[in-house]
Design an enzyme around this catalytic site. Structure first.
Site, short mmCIF file in Angstrom:
data_model
loop_
_atom_site.label_atom_id
_atom_site.label_comp_id
_atom_site.label_asym_id
_atom_site.label_seq_id
_atom_site.Cartn_x
_atom_site.Cartn_y
_atom_site.Cartn_z
N SER A 1 0.84 -1.19 0.00
CA SER A 1 0.00 0.00 0.00
C SER A 1 0.88 1.24 0.00
O SER A 1 1.68 1.45 0.92
CB SER A 1 -0.89 0.02 1.24
OG SER A 1 -1.46 1.31 1.38
N ASP B 1 -4.83 3.52 -2.00
CA ASP B 1 -5.91 3.86 -1.08
C ASP B 1 -6.45 5.24 -1.40
O ASP B 1 -5.78 6.25 -1.18
CB ASP B 1 -5.41 3.82 0.37
CG ASP B 1 -5.15 2.41 0.85
OD1 ASP B 1 -6.08 1.58 0.79
OD2 ASP B 1 -4.01 2.13 1.28
N MET C 1 -9.10 8.01 -0.41
CA MET C 1 -9.93 8.42 0.73
C MET C 1 -10.45 9.83 0.51
O MET C 1 -9.71 10.70 0.05
CB MET C 1 -9.11 8.39 2.02
CG MET C 1 -8.40 7.06 2.30
SD MET C 1 -7.59 7.10 3.90
CE MET C 1 -6.65 5.56 3.83
N HIS D 1 -8.28 0.78 -3.92
CA HIS D 1 -9.20 0.57 -2.79
C HIS D 1 -9.89 1.90 -2.52
O HIS D 1 -9.28 2.83 -2.00
CB HIS D 1 -8.39 0.10 -1.58
CG HIS D 1 -9.20 -0.06 -0.32
ND1 HIS D 1 -8.61 -0.22 0.91
CD2 HIS D 1 -10.54 -0.10 -0.10
CE1 HIS D 1 -9.56 -0.36 1.84
NE2 HIS D 1 -10.74 -0.26 1.25
N MET E 1 -11.58 -6.06 5.69
CA MET E 1 -10.72 -5.09 6.40
C MET E 1 -10.42 -5.62 7.80
O MET E 1 -11.34 -6.01 8.53
CB MET E 1 -11.43 -3.73 6.53
CG MET E 1 -11.55 -2.94 5.22
SD MET E 1 -9.99 -2.56 4.42
CE MET E 1 -9.14 -1.61 5.68
N GLY F 1 -0.64 1.58 9.64
CA GLY F 1 0.09 1.39 10.89
C GLY F 1 -0.74 0.98 12.09
O GLY F 1 -0.24 1.02 13.22
N GLY G 1 -4.82 -4.43 6.43
CA GLY G 1 -4.74 -3.81 7.76
C GLY G 1 -3.96 -4.67 8.74
O GLY G 1 -4.40 -5.76 9.09
N GLY H 1 1.16 -2.08 4.07
CA GLY H 1 1.68 -0.73 3.88
C GLY H 1 2.91 -0.49 4.71
O GLY H 1 4.04 -0.48 4.22
N SER H 2 2.71 -0.30 6.02
CA SER H 2 3.84 0.02 6.89
C SER H 2 4.87 -1.10 6.94
O SER H 2 6.07 -0.84 7.04
CB SER H 2 3.35 0.37 8.30
OG SER H 2 2.47 -0.61 8.79
C1 DX5 Z 1 -6.20 1.57 5.64
C2 DX5 Z 1 -5.78 1.21 4.25
C3 DX5 Z 1 -4.66 0.25 4.17
C4 DX5 Z 1 -3.38 0.72 4.85
C5 DX5 Z 1 -2.82 -0.49 5.53
O1 DX5 Z 1 -7.45 2.14 5.62
O2 DX5 Z 1 -6.88 0.63 3.54
O3 DX5 Z 1 -4.42 -0.16 2.84
O4 DX5 Z 1 -2.43 1.25 3.97
O5 DX5 Z 1 -1.73 -0.11 6.28
P1 DX5 Z 1 -0.91 -1.13 7.18
O6 DX5 Z 1 -0.44 -2.25 6.30
O7 DX5 Z 1 0.18 -0.30 7.73
O8 DX5 Z 1 -1.86 -1.64 8.25
ZN ZN Z 2 -6.45 -0.28 1.61
#
Ligand code: DX5
Ligand code: ZN
Length: 220
Positions: A8, A33, A35, A64, A135, A143, A174, A195-196
């Site tokens: 991500s 992502d 938003m 997403h 999710m 994170g 997540g 992501g993180s």
């Molecule tokens: C959160 C996003 C994720 C986010 C996940 O709403 O949909 O894609 O980047 O981050 P990590 O992998 O750090 O939990």
């Molecule tokens: Zn996402």
């Protein structure tokens, strides 16, 4: 089917996005992502940036959408160059109609569920979707820590996919990292957003491969 690892870019450096996209050439898709600060309390990027990412990314785009009025906007992300567009069940009026429209536009159609949303209404409609996204954090931020209580939901979804014979992918997003990905794979997920865990690693390509190995080694 081998596990798919979709980093991500929410955890990438948005000022050095082309560099951070090039760093994930070992991935299967890039998870983007979107938003809108309405569906979730955070704001990221929209159509013009997705369009540019699609032009420079070494891997296809897994978009997403965490936005209201997905019925109106999701097809625009297909046109912007996404390979897969996932919208939230909670943000669409007519998920089947929208998924059919996306597929008619040549992209994969995914349906996402917040942690507190039930997956059961989707299980009779698996053929209509190319992917179900469970999710495992409240959407909006990277994170956060993985919600362990989502594992039974992942198991029920995998079981329903197997029983139906559908080729639907099961994505988890997540808190995916080295210490959780094995349990998530065992529960039945086959597409992993991280992501993180990926962008926080010193060796980004190495982390993608490590996560894939851990997931593949855990599949029942
Ligand atoms: C959160 C996003 C994720 C986010 C996940 O709403 O949909 O894609 O980047 O981050 P990590 O992998 O750090 O939990
Ligand atoms: Zn996402």
């Amino acid at each position: 089917m081998p596990a798919l690892i979709n980093p991500s870019i929410l955890s990438a450096d948005f000022v050095n996005l082309q560099r951070d996209l090039a760093a994930i050439a070992a991935a299967d898709f890039v998870h983007v992502d979107v938003m809108d600060n309405h569906f979730v309390p955070n704001l990221t990027l929209g159509l013009p940036i997705v369009h540019r990412i699609a032009q420079v990314s070494p891997v296809p785009l897994d978009v997403h959408l965490m936005i209201d009025d997905a019925d109106r906007w999701a097809p625009e992300y297909a046109a912007a160059g996404a390979a897969s567009v996932t919208f939230h069940a909670e943000a669409t009026q007519a998920p089947v109609r929208l998924a059919r429209e996306l597929r008619a536009n040549g992209v994969r159609a995914g349906i996402a569920l917040r942690p507190a949303s039930s997956v059961e209404p989707v299980l009779d409609l698996l053929d209509e979707f190319d992917m179900v996204l469970v999710m495992t954090v409240e959407p909006g931020f990277g994170g956060q820590s993985f919600i362990e209580g989502m594992l039974p939901k992942i198991r029920r979804t995998r079981q329903a996919i197997e029983e139906s014979g559908a080729s639907t992918w099961l994505q988890v997003d997540g808190g995916v990292a080295r210490d959780t990905i094995g349990r998530i794979a065992q529960a039945g997920a086959n597409v992993f957003v991280a992501g993180s865990a990926v962008y926080g690693a010193a060796d980004i390509g190495g982390e993608i491969n490590a996560l894939r190995l851990l997931a593949d080694g855990s599949v029942a």
